[in-house]
Design an enzyme around this catalytic site. Structure first.
Site, mmCIF file in Angstrom:
data_model
loop_
_atom_site.group_PDB
_atom_site.id
_atom_site.type_symbol
_atom_site.label_atom_id
_atom_site.label_comp_id
_atom_site.label_asym_id
_atom_site.label_seq_id
_atom_site.Cartn_x
_atom_site.Cartn_y
_atom_site.Cartn_z
ATOM 1 N N GLY A 11 0.804 -1.379 -0.018
ATOM 2 C CA GLY A 11 0.352 0.071 0.194
ATOM 3 C C GLY A 11 0.578 1.670 -0.045
ATOM 4 O O GLY A 11 2.389 1.275 0.394
ATOM 5 N N GLY A 13 1.029 5.717 0.294
ATOM 6 C CA GLY A 13 -0.132 7.119 0.553
ATOM 7 C C GLY A 13 1.091 7.974 0.308
ATOM 8 O O GLY A 13 2.238 7.816 -0.593
ATOM 9 N N THR A 15 2.703 9.842 2.407
ATOM 10 C CA THR A 15 3.548 10.345 3.102
ATOM 11 C C THR A 15 4.515 8.940 3.402
ATOM 12 O O THR A 15 4.964 8.862 4.427
ATOM 13 C CB THR A 15 3.532 10.671 4.764
ATOM 14 O OG1 THR A 15 2.811 10.033 5.064
ATOM 15 C CG2 THR A 15 3.157 12.573 4.226
ATOM 16 N N ALA A 16 3.642 8.019 3.236
ATOM 17 C CA ALA A 16 3.727 6.495 4.324
ATOM 18 C C ALA A 16 3.618 4.961 3.020
ATOM 19 O O ALA A 16 2.770 5.942 2.658
ATOM 20 C CB ALA A 16 3.282 5.748 5.635
ATOM 21 N N VAL A 18 3.183 0.826 2.617
ATOM 22 C CA VAL A 18 3.540 -0.581 3.464
ATOM 23 C C VAL A 18 3.515 -1.150 2.774
ATOM 24 O O VAL A 18 3.575 -1.603 1.560
ATOM 25 C CB VAL A 18 1.736 -1.014 4.409
ATOM 26 C CG1 VAL A 18 2.073 -2.595 5.028
ATOM 27 C CG2 VAL A 18 1.572 0.234 4.733
ATOM 28 N N LYS A 33 5.781 -0.194 8.087
ATOM 29 C CA LYS A 33 5.160 1.022 7.450
ATOM 30 C C LYS A 33 6.216 2.433 7.060
ATOM 31 O O LYS A 33 6.926 2.085 8.842
ATOM 32 C CB LYS A 33 4.285 1.161 8.282
ATOM 33 C CG LYS A 33 3.338 2.794 7.896
ATOM 34 C CD LYS A 33 1.702 2.650 8.250
ATOM 35 C CE LYS A 33 0.715 3.881 8.019
ATOM 36 N NZ LYS A 33 -0.381 4.223 8.743
ATOM 37 N N ASP A 126 -10.463 6.864 12.590
ATOM 38 C CA ASP A 126 -10.618 6.620 11.098
ATOM 39 C C ASP A 126 -11.376 5.733 10.858
ATOM 40 O O ASP A 126 -10.167 4.775 10.302
ATOM 41 C CB ASP A 126 -9.150 6.808 10.393
ATOM 42 C CG ASP A 126 -9.636 7.355 9.198
ATOM 43 O OD1 ASP A 126 -10.984 7.855 8.527
ATOM 44 O OD2 ASP A 126 -8.221 7.486 8.476
HETATM 45 O O1 3AM Z 1 -4.583 -0.015 0.609
HETATM 46 P P1 3AM Z 1 -5.476 -1.215 1.104
HETATM 47 O O2 3AM Z 1 -6.124 0.052 1.625
HETATM 48 O O3 3AM Z 1 -5.742 -2.106 -0.260
HETATM 49 O O4 3AM Z 1 -4.392 -3.439 3.900
HETATM 50 C C1 3AM Z 1 -4.252 -2.320 3.982
HETATM 51 C C2 3AM Z 1 -4.192 -1.504 2.890
HETATM 52 O O5 3AM Z 1 -4.371 -1.794 2.277
HETATM 53 C C3 3AM Z 1 -2.749 -2.921 4.089
HETATM 54 O O6 3AM Z 1 -1.704 -1.308 3.405
HETATM 55 C C4 3AM Z 1 -2.520 -1.177 2.681
HETATM 56 C C5 3AM Z 1 -2.194 0.303 3.298
HETATM 57 O O7 3AM Z 1 -2.484 1.241 4.218
HETATM 58 N N1 3AM Z 1 -1.618 -3.188 5.411
HETATM 59 C C6 3AM Z 1 -1.416 -2.297 6.563
HETATM 60 N N2 3AM Z 1 -1.232 -2.881 7.440
HETATM 61 C C7 3AM Z 1 -1.425 -3.894 7.127
HETATM 62 C C8 3AM Z 1 -0.754 -5.199 7.801
HETATM 63 N N3 3AM Z 1 -0.917 -4.930 9.340
HETATM 64 C C9 3AM Z 1 -1.479 -4.188 5.671
HETATM 65 N N4 3AM Z 1 -1.796 -5.339 5.163
HETATM 66 C C10 3AM Z 1 -1.313 -6.361 5.612
HETATM 67 N N5 3AM Z 1 -0.457 -6.118 7.362
#
Ligand code: 3AM
Length: 319
Positions: A11, A13, A15-16, A18, A33, A126
């Protein structure tokens, strides 16, 4: 944290981002992240909050570090990897609506996580389908603490944050953002599980959404196809006056969650999801640096909102 290897990005954004990561020694997989250190204020806030939590319904904290990658210093927050995608994806995969028995189970899990958080004086700020992850066992875990606040925190100068369609009226009016707003957002998330879309599908953009949510006397439309218990449950989350909303602990005792007899599965599909994603981190940064003060008029507030949010409506929120 020892050495680790960054894997594919899951994923991104503004600024961050994952990524999947692997511990170089043990081979354990986790989620990292990451943000540029210079833009990691919100990620470091998230680290402070997440590191204080330990609850099966909340994504588990593992650690943090700093790395230099391609000449840039990054701040990395490590969490358990939750493999099942988001609740939003789960609902989409099932055609935009899940069965009431599944809604019941996930609502219960979200409320248990929130009960833990609220008992520690923390509001998530959120809650929405995209911030609820599905574990290997199919159970929901709350993620993304980038907007979370301690209740006693002095919010002066700190912008309200979150996703417009899920905002409680008092948040849209920039009055307060606390645990009562999480209850409203639970109601909105339940609507998402029923319809496949956030509430207020008739509103065309985030400014009209914020205006209507904050300043009309309406509540989101409750689908007619659901059981009476679920309608009643939603009605108790979606009270415009936060004082009239049930607490998460009261909601956990509601007949919709206690009663396990299965109910009708709804099918209505609504047609708008433009605000499903929202870059709150960037928004919070912009908002806190450009707010004009506490006593803005409604039109001034709308002007601010349009300045602050217009450039980022199209952003994918992944932070
Ligand atoms: O971009 P989307 O919303 O589909 O599912 C989370 C998100 O997906 C995934 O990373 C994207 C940005 O937040 N995500 C975040 N934390 C996660 C975690 N701990 C994660 N996926 C798996 N484990």
């Amino acid at each position: 944290m020892g050495s680790w290897i960054r894997g594919r990005t899951i994923g991104r954004g503004s600024t961050a981002s994952v990524s999947i990561a692997t511990d170089a020694q043990s081979g354990d997989v986790f989620a990292a992240k990451s943000a540029k250190l210079s833009k990691s204020e919100f990620l470091q806030r998230e680290q402070r909050i997440l590191s204080s939590l330990n609850c099966p319904q909340i994504v588990g904290y593992i650690g943090h570090d700093e790395t230099t990658e391609q000449g840039q210093t990054l701040y990395n927050l490590f969490m358990e990897y939750v493999p099942g995608g988001t609740l939003t994806e789960l609902v989409q995969k099932q055609g935009g609506s899940i069965k009431e028995s599944e809604i019941r189970a996930h609502t219960r899990e979200i409320l248990r996580g929130l009960s833990y958080l609220h008992s520690r004086g923390i509001a998530h700020c959120d809650i929405k389908g995209r911030n609820v992850l599905i574990g290997a066992d199919g159970a929901a875990k709350i993620a993304d603490f980038g907007c979370a606040k301690w209740n006693y925190e002095n919010c002066d100068g700190m912008a309200m944050s979150g996703t417009p369609a899920f905002m409680a009226p008092e948040v849209a009016r920039e009055e307060e953002q606390g645990i009562k707003a999480d209850v409203w957002a639970v109601g909105c998330t339940v609507i998402e599980m029923i319809t496949g879309h956030p509430p207020w599908p008739e509103l065309e953009d985030p400014i009209s959404a914020i205006y209507k949510i904050g300043f009309s006397d309406e509540v989101p439309k409750i689908p007619s196809s659901i059981s009476e218990e679920l309608k009643d449950f939603l009605g108790k989350c979606l009270r415009r006056d936060g004082k009239e909303r049930l607490t998460v602990d009261q909601l956990l005792k509601h007949s919709f969650l206690v009663d396990s007899t299965s109910k009708n599965s709804p099918t209505s599909v609504l047609d708008q999801d433009f605000w499903d994603s929202f870059e709150e981190e960037e928004e919070m940064e912009r908002a806190s640096s450009s707010r004009d003060g506490e006593n803005s008029s409604v039109s001034e507030r709308m002007r601010q909102v349009s300045c602050l949010r217009a450039p980022i409506w199209d952003c994918e929120e992944n932070g």
